[in-house]
Design a protein around this motif. Structure first.
Motif, mmCIF file in Angstrom:
data_model
loop_
_atom_site.group_PDB
_atom_site.id
_atom_site.type_symbol
_atom_site.label_atom_id
_atom_site.label_comp_id
_atom_site.label_asym_id
_atom_site.label_seq_id
_atom_site.Cartn_x
_atom_site.Cartn_y
_atom_site.Cartn_z
ATOM 1 N N PHE A 150 0.820 -1.215 0.000
ATOM 2 C CA PHE A 150 0.000 0.000 0.000
ATOM 3 C C PHE A 150 0.853 1.265 0.000
ATOM 4 O O PHE A 150 0.539 2.251 -0.688
ATOM 5 N N VAL A 151 1.955 1.234 0.749
ATOM 6 C CA VAL A 151 2.854 2.392 0.765
ATOM 7 C C VAL A 151 3.516 2.569 -0.598
ATOM 8 O O VAL A 151 3.639 3.690 -1.099
ATOM 9 N N SER A 152 3.937 1.466 -1.212
ATOM 10 C CA SER A 152 4.555 1.541 -2.540
ATOM 11 C C SER A 152 3.559 2.072 -3.568
ATOM 12 O O SER A 152 3.904 2.921 -4.407
ATOM 13 N N TRP A 153 2.339 1.574 -3.505
ATOM 14 C CA TRP A 153 1.309 2.016 -4.442
ATOM 15 C C TRP A 153 1.093 3.521 -4.344
ATOM 16 O O TRP A 153 1.145 4.233 -5.355
ATOM 17 N N TRP A 154 0.879 4.024 -3.130
ATOM 18 C CA TRP A 154 0.560 5.441 -2.971
ATOM 19 C C TRP A 154 1.765 6.343 -3.236
ATOM 20 O O TRP A 154 1.616 7.421 -3.834
ATOM 21 N N SER A 155 2.939 5.932 -2.809
ATOM 22 C CA SER A 155 4.116 6.769 -3.065
ATOM 23 C C SER A 155 4.424 6.805 -4.557
ATOM 24 O O SER A 155 4.739 7.865 -5.114
ATOM 25 N N GLU A 156 4.298 5.653 -5.225
ATOM 26 C CA GLU A 156 4.540 5.623 -6.671
ATOM 27 C C GLU A 156 3.454 6.376 -7.436
ATOM 28 O O GLU A 156 3.735 7.003 -8.456
ATOM 29 N N PHE A 157 2.240 6.320 -6.937
ATOM 30 C CA PHE A 157 1.147 7.069 -7.560
ATOM 31 C C PHE A 157 1.408 8.569 -7.486
ATOM 32 O O PHE A 157 1.279 9.291 -8.485
ATOM 33 N N LEU A 158 1.807 9.060 -6.312
ATOM 34 C CA LEU A 158 2.058 10.495 -6.139
ATOM 35 C C LEU A 158 3.203 10.974 -7.024
ATOM 36 O O LEU A 158 3.140 12.054 -7.618
ATOM 37 N N VAL A 159 4.253 10.156 -7.128
ATOM 38 C CA VAL A 159 5.384 10.511 -7.987
ATOM 39 C C VAL A 159 4.974 10.463 -9.453
ATOM 40 O O VAL A 159 5.303 11.355 -10.241
ATOM 41 N N SER A 160 4.231 9.425 -9.816
ATOM 42 C CA SER A 160 3.818 9.245 -11.216
ATOM 43 C C SER A 160 2.906 10.366 -11.684
ATOM 44 O O SER A 160 2.996 10.820 -12.830
ATOM 45 N N VAL A 161 2.020 10.820 -10.804
ATOM 46 C CA VAL A 161 1.114 11.925 -11.157
ATOM 47 C C VAL A 161 1.916 13.163 -11.520
ATOM 48 O O VAL A 161 1.595 13.861 -12.489
ATOM 49 N N LYS A 162 2.951 13.446 -10.752
ATOM 50 C CA LYS A 162 3.785 14.621 -11.030
ATOM 51 C C LYS A 162 4.566 14.452 -12.335
ATOM 52 O O LYS A 162 4.688 15.394 -13.129
ATOM 53 N N MET A 163 5.085 13.253 -12.553
ATOM 54 C CA MET A 163 5.908 13.030 -13.736
ATOM 55 C C MET A 163 5.090 12.939 -15.021
ATOM 56 O O MET A 163 5.608 13.182 -16.109
ATOM 57 N N LEU A 164 3.804 12.589 -14.877
ATOM 58 C CA LEU A 164 2.937 12.443 -16.056
ATOM 59 C C LEU A 164 1.937 13.589 -16.171
ATOM 60 O O LEU A 164 0.932 13.478 -16.866
ATOM 61 N N ALA A 165 2.240 14.692 -15.484
ATOM 62 C CA ALA A 165 1.313 15.825 -15.456
ATOM 63 C C ALA A 165 1.033 16.405 -16.841
ATOM 64 O O ALA A 165 -0.054 16.921 -17.098
ATOM 65 N N ASP A 166 2.009 16.324 -17.734
ATOM 66 C CA ASP A 166 1.864 16.930 -19.067
ATOM 67 C C ASP A 166 1.257 15.986 -20.101
ATOM 68 O O ASP A 166 1.125 16.346 -21.272
ATOM 69 N N THR A 167 0.899 14.786 -19.691
ATOM 70 C CA THR A 167 0.375 13.809 -20.652
ATOM 71 C C THR A 167 -1.134 13.915 -20.846
ATOM 72 O O THR A 167 -1.676 13.341 -21.793
ATOM 73 N N GLY A 168 -1.816 14.605 -19.940
ATOM 74 C CA GLY A 168 -3.271 14.716 -20.033
ATOM 75 C C GLY A 168 -4.010 13.532 -19.432
ATOM 76 O O GLY A 168 -5.241 13.461 -19.491
ATOM 77 N N LEU A 169 -3.279 12.592 -18.833
ATOM 78 C CA LEU A 169 -3.910 11.426 -18.217
ATOM 79 C C LEU A 169 -4.580 11.825 -16.909
ATOM 80 O O LEU A 169 -4.084 12.681 -16.171
ATOM 81 N N SER A 170 -5.713 11.196 -16.609
ATOM 82 C CA SER A 170 -6.422 11.509 -15.371
ATOM 83 C C SER A 170 -5.724 10.848 -14.187
ATOM 84 O O SER A 170 -5.081 9.798 -14.329
#
Length: 204
Positions: A150-170
């Motif tokens: 659960f910690v890996s999922w949420w930490s990776e999600f938060l990082v991924s959201v920032k890194m994929l901010a310009d892709t237009g993905l929800s």
């Protein structure tokens, strides 16, 4: 954005470095040394890091329609954060909870309840029941994969959201795909405590 992410990682790692010695010294004294499961988890996660990055990168590339470069970059940074910060810091918190709630004492493993508590409540830092450690490592290792997941999922999600901010993905789509990627890799990580048990049983 990448510099900010790196600063966040370093800041959390510094906090972890301060908390870890405190947990080890304090709890080690009350638990008669025992076995801190992080000593087994860190080598396993370190050895598994590159295969995990490769698997998650392939999954993210296919499921989110990313370029190969972006998927590898996202999987690499997010897994680095979860491995260096998320998992160790979670273990420290679990150890502190165990210590503060009386989990440093040896209550015995003669009963079913005693066995369950020894590999759940006391899973972060196993009490040294030497003749029982072979099966305790198996079940404690499997149990600890739950909070680590659960910690890996949420930490990776938060990082991924920032890194994929310009892709237009929800955010929801990224959250679901990162969850699925971690389900795949954590299912594979479950083989390490099982493998440990099998090897220990053969050599016994």
């Amino acid at each position: 954005m990448e510099n900010r992410t790196l600063r966040i990682v370093l800041n959390k790692f510094i906090i972890y470095l301060f908390l870890l010695p405190l947990a080890i010294i304090s709890f080690g004294a009350s638990a008669n040394a025992g076995l801190p499961m992080i000593m087994l988890a860190v080598p396993v996660y370190s050895i598994s890091l590159l295969p995990i990055i490769a698997i998650e990168a392939i999954y993210l590339q296919k499921s989110l329609d990313l370029t190969k470069r972006l998927s590898v970059k996202t999987a690499f940074v997010s897994n680095l954060v979860s491995t260096i910060v998320g998992v160790p810091l979670t273990w420290v918190i679990l150890v502190l909870i165990q210590m503060l709630t009386g989990g440093g004492a040896a209550y015995g493993v003669d009963t079913f309840v005693g066995k369950m508590l020894a590999v759940t409540w006391q899973a972060p830092w196993l009490i040294p029941y030497e003749s029982d450690l072979h099966w305790m490592i198996l079940f404690a290792g499997l149990f600890l994969l739950i909070p680590f997941y659960f910690v890996s999922w949420w930490s990776e999600f938060l990082v991924s959201v920032k890194m994929l901010a310009d892709t237009g993905l929800s955010k929801i789509d990224i959250k679901v795909k990162v969850r699925n990627a971690n389900l795949i890799t954590y299912s594979l990580l479950a083989f390490w405590p099982i493998g440990w048990y099998v090897v220990g049983y053969v050599l016994k």
